[in-house]
Motif scaffolding. Structure first.
Motif, PDB file in Angstrom:
ATOM      1  N   ALA A 151       0.848  -1.185   0.000  1.00 11.04           N
ATOM      2  CA  ALA A 151       0.000   0.000   0.000  1.00 11.04           C
ATOM      3  C   ALA A 151       0.885   1.237   0.000  1.00 11.04           C
ATOM      4  N   ALA A 152       0.363   2.321  -0.573  1.00 16.59           N
ATOM      5  CA  ALA A 152       1.000   3.634  -0.500  1.00 16.59           C
ATOM      6  C   ALA A 152      -0.029   4.578   0.101  1.00 16.59           C
ATOM      7  N   LEU A 153       0.272   5.090   1.272  1.00 16.65           N
ATOM      8  CA  LEU A 153      -0.708   5.844   2.045  1.00 16.65           C
ATOM      9  C   LEU A 153      -0.178   7.250   2.311  1.00 16.65           C
ATOM     10  N   ASP A 154      -0.937   8.240   1.860  1.00 17.17           N
ATOM     11  CA  ASP A 154      -0.557   9.639   2.070  1.00 17.17           C
ATOM     12  C   ASP A 154      -1.416  10.296   3.145  1.00 17.17           C
ATOM     13  N   VAL A 155      -2.511   9.646   3.507  1.00 14.12           N
ATOM     14  CA  VAL A 155      -3.465  10.219   4.462  1.00 14.12           C
ATOM     15  C   VAL A 155      -3.885   9.134   5.450  1.00 14.12           C
ATOM     16  N   PHE A 156      -4.259   9.578   6.664  1.00 15.62           N
ATOM     17  CA  PHE A 156      -4.521   8.634   7.740  1.00 15.62           C
ATOM     18  C   PHE A 156      -5.656   9.139   8.620  1.00 15.62           C
ATOM     19  N   GLY A 157      -6.249   8.211   9.354  1.00 21.25           N
ATOM     20  CA  GLY A 157      -7.322   8.584  10.262  1.00 21.25           C
ATOM     21  C   GLY A 157      -6.855   9.536  11.333  1.00 21.25           C
ATOM     22  N   GLN A 158      -5.630   9.374  11.789  1.00 23.30           N
ATOM     23  CA  GLN A 158      -5.024  10.300  12.745  1.00 23.30           C
ATOM     24  C   GLN A 158      -3.724  10.806  12.148  1.00 23.30           C
ATOM     25  N   GLU A 159      -3.606  12.123  12.059  1.00 22.97           N
ATOM     26  CA  GLU A 159      -2.400  12.736  11.509  1.00 22.97           C
ATOM     27  C   GLU A 159      -1.809  13.729  12.497  1.00 22.97           C
ATOM     28  N   PRO A 160      -0.495  13.671  12.712  1.00 21.08           N
ATOM     29  CA  PRO A 160       0.465  12.735  12.148  1.00 21.08           C
ATOM     30  C   PRO A 160       0.157  11.279  12.535  1.00 21.08           C
ATOM     31  N   LEU A 161       0.569  10.341  11.688  1.00 17.83           N
ATOM     32  CA  LEU A 161       0.401   8.929  11.999  1.00 17.83           C
ATOM     33  C   LEU A 161       1.188   8.607  13.257  1.00 17.83           C
ATOM     34  N   PRO A 162       0.545   8.045  14.286  1.00 20.58           N
ATOM     35  CA  PRO A 162       1.259   7.760  15.540  1.00 20.58           C
ATOM     36  C   PRO A 162       2.453   6.835  15.328  1.00 20.58           C
ATOM     37  N   ALA A 163       3.502   7.076  16.068  1.00 21.00           N
ATOM     38  CA  ALA A 163       4.718   6.263  15.946  1.00 21.00           C
ATOM     39  C   ALA A 163       4.457   4.795  16.267  1.00 21.00           C
ATOM     40  N   ARG A 164       3.405   4.526  17.049  1.00 22.55           N
ATOM     41  CA  ARG A 164       3.100   3.144  17.429  1.00 22.55           C
ATOM     42  C   ARG A 164       2.374   2.366  16.333  1.00 22.55           C
ATOM     43  N   SER A 165       1.958   3.034  15.256  1.00 20.00           N
ATOM     44  CA  SER A 165       1.203   2.352  14.209  1.00 20.00           C
ATOM     45  C   SER A 165       2.052   1.280  13.540  1.00 20.00           C
ATOM     46  N   PRO A 166       1.511   0.069  13.360  1.00 18.86           N
ATOM     47  CA  PRO A 166       2.263  -0.990  12.664  1.00 18.86           C
ATOM     48  C   PRO A 166       2.563  -0.652  11.208  1.00 18.86           C
ATOM     49  N   LEU A 167       1.802   0.293  10.635  1.00 19.49           N
ATOM     50  CA  LEU A 167       1.992   0.621   9.221  1.00 19.49           C
ATOM     51  C   LEU A 167       3.409   1.095   8.920  1.00 19.49           C
ATOM     52  N   TRP A 168       4.058   1.735   9.864  1.00 17.47           N
ATOM     53  CA  TRP A 168       5.397   2.267   9.640  1.00 17.47           C
ATOM     54  C   TRP A 168       6.379   1.188   9.195  1.00 17.47           C
ATOM     55  N   ASP A 169       6.250  -0.012   9.748  1.00 16.31           N
ATOM     56  CA  ASP A 169       7.268  -1.049   9.541  1.00 16.31           C
ATOM     57  C   ASP A 169       6.799  -2.197   8.659  1.00 16.31           C
ATOM     58  N   MET A 170       5.619  -2.090   8.074  1.00 21.16           N
ATOM     59  CA  MET A 170       5.102  -3.214   7.305  1.00 21.16           C
ATOM     60  C   MET A 170       5.763  -3.287   5.930  1.00 21.16           C
ATOM     61  N   PRO A 171       6.178  -4.477   5.515  1.00 18.53           N
ATOM     62  CA  PRO A 171       6.789  -4.627   4.182  1.00 18.53           C
ATOM     63  C   PRO A 171       5.813  -4.210   3.084  1.00 18.53           C
ATOM     64  N   GLY A 172       6.344  -3.540   2.080  1.00 17.56           N
ATOM     65  CA  GLY A 172       5.516  -3.153   0.946  1.00 17.56           C
ATOM     66  C   GLY A 172       4.654  -1.935   1.177  1.00 17.56           C
ATOM     67  N   VAL A 173       4.825  -1.263   2.322  1.00 20.23           N
ATOM     68  CA  VAL A 173       4.007  -0.088   2.639  1.00 20.23           C
ATOM     69  C   VAL A 173       4.864   1.168   2.531  1.00 20.23           C
ATOM     70  N   MET A 174       4.367   2.135   1.781  1.00 21.72           N
ATOM     71  CA  MET A 174       5.012   3.443   1.678  1.00 21.72           C
ATOM     72  C   MET A 174       4.123   4.478   2.364  1.00 21.72           C
ATOM     73  N   ILE A 175       4.735   5.309   3.188  1.00 23.93           N
ATOM     74  CA  ILE A 175       3.996   6.315   3.957  1.00 23.93           C
ATOM     75  C   ILE A 175       4.545   7.697   3.622  1.00 23.93           C
ATOM     76  N   SER A 176       3.635   8.623   3.350  1.00 19.26           N
ATOM     77  CA  SER A 176       4.027  10.021   3.151  1.00 19.26           C
ATOM     78  C   SER A 176       3.104  10.905   3.987  1.00 19.26           C
ATOM     79  N   PRO A 177       3.562  12.097   4.382  1.00 21.83           N
ATOM     80  CA  PRO A 177       2.847  12.929   5.362  1.00 21.83           C
ATOM     81  C   PRO A 177       1.834  13.894   4.756  1.00 21.83           C
TER      82      PRO A 177
END
Length: 327
Positions: free
Chosen positions: A253-279
């Motif tokens: 997944a490539a995610l530019d937007v989130f339910g809570q912004e900034p995306l919390p540091a505890r979110s598993p999305l940060w470290d998931m393989p194949g996931v790109m995150i932008s602010p």
């Protein structure tokens, strides 16, 4: 000249303030100052839109509320609170048109980055590892763009030009759309979801679209597909997405937007393989601020002269309605 224009800003004021000040009696407010400066204002330029400050500062007395609010964004979901929506005397406009092409370019970049595994290449470079490997092509790959407004249309046109096979998802099904070809109704998406290699979310956040990509939609997606969200975080059930990514049903997944912004540091999305995150920067460019001010100055001139404003939002629907193109 408006009695008073309040400009809500955070960090930096908009450019061309001298031009704005020539046309209006202008005051500048931070989010903390807004409750003291908003009552009695004729107009509000929301240079910052993703904030609860406007709702919290909105005057209880409708006679003290601004008659016109301009959002320097395409999405206006944070401004659709009852006091503003229910007041027929308040006109809401937005920056429709500014973000179309930049967001489309960003989406194409994300698709290329995912298909070519640029994050993996950069990680091998960081570790000084020489790891030749093949990558995926994008020509002929199927894309479902969910959201057929101006941003979705710009995305569709650019992806088609890159050789991808594009269809849309919107409120009204049709087979002769100039940009999408086929548009699937939002209640009959199963076939399109099972065929799409990429699902791109570009819809506004409204009561109808909130949480539209839930566990059932994710389960209907083609195994190995990828999700790209440049709309709003609230469109997606993030917990369900995390579960499907962890189970390996989606390739990424490539995610530019989130339910809570900034995306919390505890979110598993940060470290998931194949996931790109932008602010939340898909539509931002180095020339964006000037383009936003141009739209506002045009509307401010129209407001002063009593002419119809551009980009008037249907406050019940949550977006600008273009009657010439169904959504």
């Amino acid at each position: 000249m408006p009695d008073r224009l309040v400009v809500l800003y955070r960090g930096n004021r908009p450019p061309a303030t001298a031009l704005i000040e020539r046309l209006a009696d202008t005051v500048y407010a931070t989010e903390d100052e807004l409750p003291y400066l908003l009552p009695g204002a004729d107009a509000l330029l929301a240079w910052v839109t993703i904030t609860p400050a406007i709702r919290e500062a909105w005057p209880d007395n409708p006679e003290k509320a601004p008659r016109w609010v301009h959002a320097s964004s395409a999405g206006v979901d944070s401004l659709l609170f009852p006091a503003l929506v229910d007041d027929p005397g308040v006109v809401l406009t937005n920056a429709r048109g500014v973000y179309d092409r930049p967001t489309a370019e960003y989406v194409l970049g994300l698709i290329l980055a995912l298909a070519k595994d640029f994050p993996g290449t950069w990680e091998h470079q960081r570790r000084r590892e020489w790891r030749p490997r093949p990558s995926e092509g994008i020509t002929g790959r199927r894309v479902l763009v969910w959201g057929t407004g101006p941003i979705g249309r710009a995305i569709a046109r650019l992806l088609r030009a890159a050789g991808m096979r594009v269809c849309g998802a919107g409120r009204k099904a049709r087979t002769d759309d100039p940009d999408f070809g086929t548009v699937h109704g939002s209640t009959a998406l199963s076939a399109a979801l099972t065929e799409a290699d990429y699902v791109v979310l570009a819809a506004p956040l409204t009561e109808d679209t909130r949480g539209m990509v839930d566990a059932s939609v994710l389960a209907a997606m083609k195994p190995g597909a990828r999700l790209i969200n440049v709309g709003r975080g609230g469109l997606v059930d993030e917990e369900a997405l995390i579960d499907h990514l962890a189970a390996g049903r989606l390739a990424g997944a490539a995610l530019d937007v989130f339910g809570q912004e900034p995306l919390p540091a505890r979110s598993p999305l940060w470290d998931m393989p194949g996931v790109m995150i932008s602010p939340h920067t898909a539509g931002e460019t180095t020339s964006e601020r000037e383009a936003l001010v141009e739209v506002f100055l045009d509307n401010l001139t129209r407001h002063i002269e009593g002419r119809p404003l551009r980009n008037v939002v249907d406050k019940r629907r949550g977006y600008v309605v273009d009657e010439t193109r169904p959504v």
